[in-house]
Design a protein around this motif. Structure first.
Motif, PDB file in Angstrom:
ATOM      1  N   UNK A   1       0.855  -1.183   0.000  1.00  0.00           N
ATOM      2  CA  UNK A   1       0.000   0.000   0.000  1.00  0.00           C
ATOM      3  C   UNK A   1       0.894   1.237   0.000  1.00  0.00           C
ATOM      4  N   UNK A   2       0.543   2.210  -0.830  1.00  0.00           N
ATOM      5  CA  UNK A   2       1.306   3.450  -0.908  1.00  0.00           C
ATOM      6  C   UNK A   2       0.360   4.622  -0.630  1.00  0.00           C
ATOM      7  N   UNK A   3       0.750   5.470   0.323  1.00  0.00           N
ATOM      8  CA  UNK A   3      -0.044   6.638   0.671  1.00  0.00           C
ATOM      9  C   UNK A   3       0.817   7.900   0.533  1.00  0.00           C
ATOM     10  N   UNK A   4       0.198   8.960  -0.008  1.00  0.00           N
ATOM     11  CA  UNK A   4       0.836  10.275  -0.069  1.00  0.00           C
ATOM     12  C   UNK A   4       0.077  11.230   0.837  1.00  0.00           C
ATOM     13  N   UNK A   5       0.808  11.959   1.622  1.00  0.00           N
ATOM     14  CA  UNK A   5       0.205  12.971   2.492  1.00  0.00           C
ATOM     15  C   UNK A   5       0.940  14.285   2.292  1.00  0.00           C
ATOM     16  N   UNK A   6       0.229  15.375   2.451  1.00  0.00           N
ATOM     17  CA  UNK A   6       0.845  16.680   2.242  1.00  0.00           C
ATOM     18  C   UNK A   6       0.297  17.741   3.181  1.00  0.00           C
TER      19      UNK A   6
ATOM     20  N   UNK B   1       5.242  20.538   3.064  1.00  0.00           N
ATOM     21  CA  UNK B   1       5.714  19.278   3.629  1.00  0.00           C
ATOM     22  C   UNK B   1       4.941  18.126   3.009  1.00  0.00           C
ATOM     23  N   UNK B   2       5.670  17.091   2.606  1.00  0.00           N
ATOM     24  CA  UNK B   2       5.054  15.898   2.030  1.00  0.00           C
ATOM     25  C   UNK B   2       5.707  14.657   2.607  1.00  0.00           C
ATOM     26  N   UNK B   3       4.933  13.587   2.739  1.00  0.00           N
ATOM     27  CA  UNK B   3       5.547  12.324   3.126  1.00  0.00           C
ATOM     28  C   UNK B   3       4.806  11.152   2.489  1.00  0.00           C
ATOM     29  N   UNK B   4       5.553  10.116   2.229  1.00  0.00           N
ATOM     30  CA  UNK B   4       5.041   8.891   1.619  1.00  0.00           C
ATOM     31  C   UNK B   4       5.162   7.750   2.609  1.00  0.00           C
ATOM     32  N   UNK B   5       4.095   6.943   2.714  1.00  0.00           N
ATOM     33  CA  UNK B   5       4.085   5.773   3.584  1.00  0.00           C
ATOM     34  C   UNK B   5       3.853   4.537   2.717  1.00  0.00           C
ATOM     35  N   UNK B   6       4.775   3.601   2.775  1.00  0.00           N
ATOM     36  CA  UNK B   6       4.652   2.332   2.053  1.00  0.00           C
ATOM     37  C   UNK B   6       4.530   1.226   3.083  1.00  0.00           C
ATOM     38  N   UNK B   7       3.479   0.417   2.982  1.00  0.00           N
ATOM     39  CA  UNK B   7       3.250  -0.627   3.990  1.00  0.00           C
ATOM     40  C   UNK B   7       2.666  -1.869   3.351  1.00  0.00           C
ATOM     41  N   UNK B   8       2.768  -2.982   4.061  1.00  0.00           N
ATOM     42  CA  UNK B   8       2.120  -4.209   3.614  1.00  0.00           C
ATOM     43  C   UNK B   8       0.668  -4.199   4.079  1.00  0.00           C
TER      44      UNK B   8
ATOM     45  N   UNK C   1       9.770  11.565   4.355  1.00  0.00           N
ATOM     46  CA  UNK C   1       9.137  12.880   4.415  1.00  0.00           C
ATOM     47  C   UNK C   1      10.135  13.983   4.131  1.00  0.00           C
ATOM     48  N   UNK C   2       9.684  15.041   3.475  1.00  0.00           N
ATOM     49  CA  UNK C   2      10.596  16.129   3.145  1.00  0.00           C
ATOM     50  C   UNK C   2       9.840  17.457   3.152  1.00  0.00           C
TER      51      UNK C   2
END
Length: 461
Positions: free
Chosen positions: A21-26, A90-97, A107-108
């Motif tokens: 699963x890939x999530x983008x947050x900003x 600010x943005x960050x990506x979360x990759x999970x099973x 995050x950057x």
């Protein structure tokens, strides 16, 4: 060590292909600020600085710190009023099973970049690279113990909001089961690779070790006890002559700090509250001066909120101890690691909408500590609109440096409107009626009142 070894073995084993699963947050934050004394919208008292004494020598005021200290002129001059616009993305990506047993987070941040600033990449053309890596960590469910997780890398440390609430590189183990949760962490700062590592260079490393224990009651209220030990390695120290602005080096110091604290939060019918109490001990040693200082300091913050229909009333207070005598062998001023003071809601003195542009980021002024009482009222006009007003009485805990402790009386009003889901517009304005300590920052002791207003348009997803 057994937990770490089990984790490494599990990661090394071949596993079947798994769904990802890939999530983008900003958090896209546009901020604007105007002040009739815009030169005061800069950091004066910093949480990253080491303050170890201030006062007067032969009638000359001084501040001892790791680097040169600049005190702003609080007297309003003809061209002091100004405004700025800036971005902080600010943005960050979360990759999970699928089972959330492992997740990777990156995050950057781009910013804080003021419109027109060439160095910050917001001038005509906007072709500068302004990039900050904030998070880069992997969070793993510990094999054979589903209640435990291990976070490795650059991560939010997640400790008390009045001590350490930013990011650091390290390893943190967390376990939660039933009403209890606890953690252990190790984090490092100031490590130099290559030829500068190891040997005598180890004395310059900053190592922090932290542990906390949380109990959540059945009604949702909670208590958190924590301890943070930091060996801050060799750091520069010197003193600034506030009359001439001259900085004189005094060599290096070794700072060992231990924070022991208890915090809590809860809700009882219409009343909610939170508190934090922290005691700081440790020792500061100086090879150059052949002496040591014993740290004996403390901080307390508390806030109560009472909800009555669409209205909420707030009462809060903060006390951070200061040092009244730099020559008595004790360092009695409270020190923090890395925090934001925007929780308080001040516009003139502490962080607010346009953070990074405030008089003080730390809950103190130099080594003089802080005393603060504030009250406020907020009203929800409808599902999308809220307005509020606050009053702050600002004081330093000691008056050794400025000859008085009253910074002044601050009055704040503000409004917030939700334009659509995730998009909000906010504005506030603050006016500081200058006290004697604020006026004393002017060379003639004639500082002026300050007006400032901040606004933001913010998209979060």
């Amino acid at each position: 060590m057994r937990i770490v070894l089990a984790t490494l073995i599990a990661l090394a084993m071949a596993v079947p292909a798994m769904a990802i699963n890939v999530e983008w947050h900003g958090d896209f934050n546009h901020r604007f600020s105007y002040s009739d004394q815009a030169d005061l919208s800069t950091r004066t008292s910093k949480d990253s600085e080491k303050y170890l004494g201030s006062g007067s020598l032969g009638g000359v005021p001084f501040v001892a710190a790791g680097s040169k200290v600049s005190v702003p002129d609080t007297k309003k001059e003809k061209n002091d009023s100004d405004f700025f616009g800036e971005i902080k993305y600010r943005m960050h990506m979360v990759v999970s099973d699928d089972e959330k047993k492992v997740k990777g987070v990156v995050g950057f941040e781009f910013g804080s970049s003021k419109f027109g600033s060439k160095d910050q990449g917001a001038n005509f053309g906007g072709d500068q690279n302004v990039f900050e890596l904030r998070w880069a960590y992997t969070d793993i469910e510990v094999p054979f113990d589903p209640a435990s997780r291990l976070s490795i890398g650059l991560q939010p440390v997640g400790y008390n909001y009045m001590l350490w609430s930013d990011n650091a590189g390290g390893v943190k183990w967390k376990r939660a089961e039933g009403n209890w949760a606890y953690s252990l962490g190790w984090f490092r700062n100031d490590w130099n690779g290559g030829k500068d590592a190891g040997g005598d260079k180890k004395s310059a490393y900053d190592d922090a070790y932290a542990a906390d224990l949380t109990y959540v009651f059945d009604n949702g209220n909670s208590l958190n006890a924590f301890i943070v030990y930091m060996d801050q390695g060799q750091e520069p120290i010197g003193y600034t002559d506030l009359t001439t602005g001259t900085f004189t080096s005094l060599g290096t110091i070794q700072d060992e700090e231990i924070w022991i604290g208890l915090s809590g939060k809860g809700k009882w019918n219409n009343l909610s509250g939170m508190f934090t109490g922290i005691y700081l001990t440790g020792e500061v040693t100086s090879d150059a001066l052949d002496e040591s200082l014993d740290r004996k300091a403390y901080l307390f913050h508390g806030q109560l909120d009472y909800a009555m229909g669409k209205n909420t009333f707030t009462l809060g207070g903060l006390y951070a101890s200061g040092d009244d005598d730099p020559f008595d062998g004790d360092a009695e001023n409270f020190d923090v690691i890395d925090i934001s003071t925007s929780i308080l809601g001040s516009v003139i003195i502490f962080d607010n909408y346009a953070d990074d542009n405030s008089f003080s980021q730390a809950p103190y002024v130099f080594d003089q500590g802080y005393k603060l009482i504030y009250v406020g009222a907020a009203r929800k006009l409808n599902a999308k609109t809220k307005v509020w007003a606050k009053y702050f009485w600002h004081n330093t805990a000691e008056d050794e440096l400025l000859g008085d402790d009253e910074i002044g009386h601050e009055f704040v009003v503000g409004a917030s409107y939700t334009i659509m889901k995730g998009l909000t517009a906010d504005i506030n304005a603050g006016y500081l009626v200058a006290g004697d300590a604020w006026e004393a920052m002017n060379a003639e002791g004639d500082g002026d009142d300050v007006f400032r207003t901040d606004a933001r348009l913010r998209l979060k997803f």
